[in-house]
Design a protein around this motif. Structure first.
Motif, PDB file in Angstrom:
ATOM      1  N   GLY A 289       0.818  -1.202   0.000  1.00 42.21           N
ATOM      2  CA  GLY A 289       0.000   0.000   0.000  1.00 42.21           C
ATOM      3  C   GLY A 289       0.853   1.254   0.000  1.00 42.21           C
ATOM      4  O   GLY A 289       2.086   1.198   0.102  1.00 42.21           O
ATOM      5  N   GLY A 290       0.193   2.398  -0.128  1.00 42.11           N
ATOM      6  CA  GLY A 290       0.929   3.649  -0.108  1.00 42.11           C
ATOM      7  C   GLY A 290       0.102   4.783  -0.655  1.00 42.11           C
ATOM      8  O   GLY A 290      -1.108   4.648  -0.869  1.00 42.11           O
ATOM      9  N   LEU A 291       0.773   5.897  -0.882  1.00 43.38           N
ATOM     10  CA  LEU A 291       0.142   7.093  -1.429  1.00 43.38           C
ATOM     11  C   LEU A 291       0.497   7.208  -2.899  1.00 43.38           C
ATOM     12  O   LEU A 291       1.680   7.233  -3.257  1.00 43.38           O
ATOM     13  CB  LEU A 291       0.626   8.323  -0.667  1.00 43.38           C
ATOM     14  N   VAL A 292      -0.517   7.251  -3.739  1.00 48.36           N
ATOM     15  CA  VAL A 292      -0.307   7.362  -5.176  1.00 48.36           C
ATOM     16  C   VAL A 292      -1.232   8.432  -5.744  1.00 48.36           C
ATOM     17  O   VAL A 292      -2.127   8.924  -5.058  1.00 48.36           O
ATOM     18  CB  VAL A 292      -0.556   6.026  -5.895  1.00 48.36           C
ATOM     19  N   GLN A 293      -1.009   8.745  -7.008  1.00 50.37           N
ATOM     20  CA  GLN A 293      -1.858   9.711  -7.684  1.00 50.37           C
ATOM     21  C   GLN A 293      -2.901   8.986  -8.521  1.00 50.37           C
ATOM     22  O   GLN A 293      -2.713   7.818  -8.894  1.00 50.37           O
ATOM     23  CB  GLN A 293      -1.017  10.627  -8.560  1.00 50.37           C
TER      24      GLN A 293
ATOM     25  N   ASP B   1      -2.545   5.939 -11.221  1.00 52.70           N
ATOM     26  CA  ASP B   1      -1.406   5.068 -10.931  1.00 52.70           C
ATOM     27  C   ASP B   1      -1.863   3.639 -10.647  1.00 52.70           C
ATOM     28  O   ASP B   1      -3.065   3.359 -10.511  1.00 52.70           O
ATOM     29  CB  ASP B   1      -0.622   5.589  -9.726  1.00 52.70           C
ATOM     30  N   SER B   2      -0.874   2.775 -10.532  1.00 53.38           N
ATOM     31  CA  SER B   2      -1.126   1.365 -10.216  1.00 53.38           C
ATOM     32  C   SER B   2      -0.379   0.968  -8.950  1.00 53.38           C
ATOM     33  O   SER B   2       0.658   1.559  -8.610  1.00 53.38           O
ATOM     34  CB  SER B   2      -0.660   0.463 -11.367  1.00 53.38           C
TER      35      SER B   2
ATOM     36  N   GLN C 211      -8.273   5.510  -8.410  1.00 53.75           N
ATOM     37  CA  GLN C 211      -9.012   6.760  -8.286  1.00 53.75           C
ATOM     38  C   GLN C 211      -9.118   7.145  -6.813  1.00 53.75           C
ATOM     39  O   GLN C 211      -8.995   6.282  -5.939  1.00 53.75           O
ATOM     40  CB  GLN C 211     -10.398   6.602  -8.899  1.00 53.75           C
ATOM     41  N   PRO C 212      -9.360   8.415  -6.512  1.00 53.08           N
ATOM     42  CA  PRO C 212      -9.483   8.831  -5.110  1.00 53.08           C
ATOM     43  C   PRO C 212     -10.500   8.005  -4.331  1.00 53.08           C
ATOM     44  O   PRO C 212     -10.303   7.768  -3.128  1.00 53.08           O
ATOM     45  CB  PRO C 212      -9.894  10.299  -5.220  1.00 53.08           C
TER      46      PRO C 212
ATOM     47  N   THR D 217      -3.914   5.194  -0.380  1.00 50.96           N
ATOM     48  CA  THR D 217      -4.444   6.546  -0.490  1.00 50.96           C
ATOM     49  C   THR D 217      -4.169   7.056  -1.893  1.00 50.96           C
ATOM     50  O   THR D 217      -3.023   7.018  -2.353  1.00 50.96           O
ATOM     51  CB  THR D 217      -3.805   7.483   0.538  1.00 50.96           C
ATOM     52  N   VAL D 218      -5.222   7.490  -2.553  1.00 52.15           N
ATOM     53  CA  VAL D 218      -5.106   7.974  -3.927  1.00 52.15           C
ATOM     54  C   VAL D 218      -5.451   9.456  -3.947  1.00 52.15           C
ATOM     55  O   VAL D 218      -6.570   9.839  -3.585  1.00 52.15           O
ATOM     56  CB  VAL D 218      -6.022   7.191  -4.874  1.00 52.15           C
ATOM     57  N   SER D 219      -4.528  10.255  -4.376  1.00 52.50           N
ATOM     58  CA  SER D 219      -4.765  11.688  -4.453  1.00 52.50           C
ATOM     59  C   SER D 219      -5.206  12.080  -5.851  1.00 52.50           C
ATOM     60  O   SER D 219      -4.836  11.435  -6.843  1.00 52.50           O
ATOM     61  CB  SER D 219      -3.494  12.451  -4.073  1.00 52.50           C
TER      62      SER D 219
END
Length: 118
Positions: free
Chosen positions: A9-13, A16-17, A87-88, A115-117
């Protein structure tokens, strides 16, 4: 004792995949069905997909169909969730689970945050 440990997991835009992994340890899970779920803040847990011992896949939430894919590595005792086009609204804690059938998940991982920004 069975342990399930999620990672990836993590923070992506948006767009992204990510590939989540669920590593299992302890007693053998031969014959077990593995599933992926997610829970966003203030929402109920949502079933995403499951894969049984034969490799048969059952999809869950329609919102992730065509974007998320579950797979299983029997040698590594690991289940994956490939997530594309994030997606967010995909922001949630993602958890894996194992059980003798799809109606009885006996073991759960601690979850991994995605987390998707925008």
């Amino acid at each position: 004792q069975v342990q399930l440990v999620e990672s990836g997991g993590g923070l992506v835009q948006a767009g992204d995949s990510l590939r989540l992994s669920c590593a299992t340890s302890g007693r053998t899970l031969a014959g077990y069905t593995m599933g992926w779920f997610r829970q966003a803040p203030g929402k109920e847990r949502e079933f995403l997909a499951r894969i049984d011992w034969t490799g048969r896949i059952t999809s869950g939430a329609t919102s992730v169909k065509g974007r998320f894919a579950i797979s299983r590595d029997y040698v590594k005792n690991t289940v994956y969730l490939q997530m594309d086009g994030l997606q967010p609204e995909d922001t949630a804690v993602y958890s894996c689970a194992a059980g003798p059938n799809s109606n009885s998940y006996l073991y759960w991982g601690q979850g991994t945050q995605v987390t998707v920004s925008s």
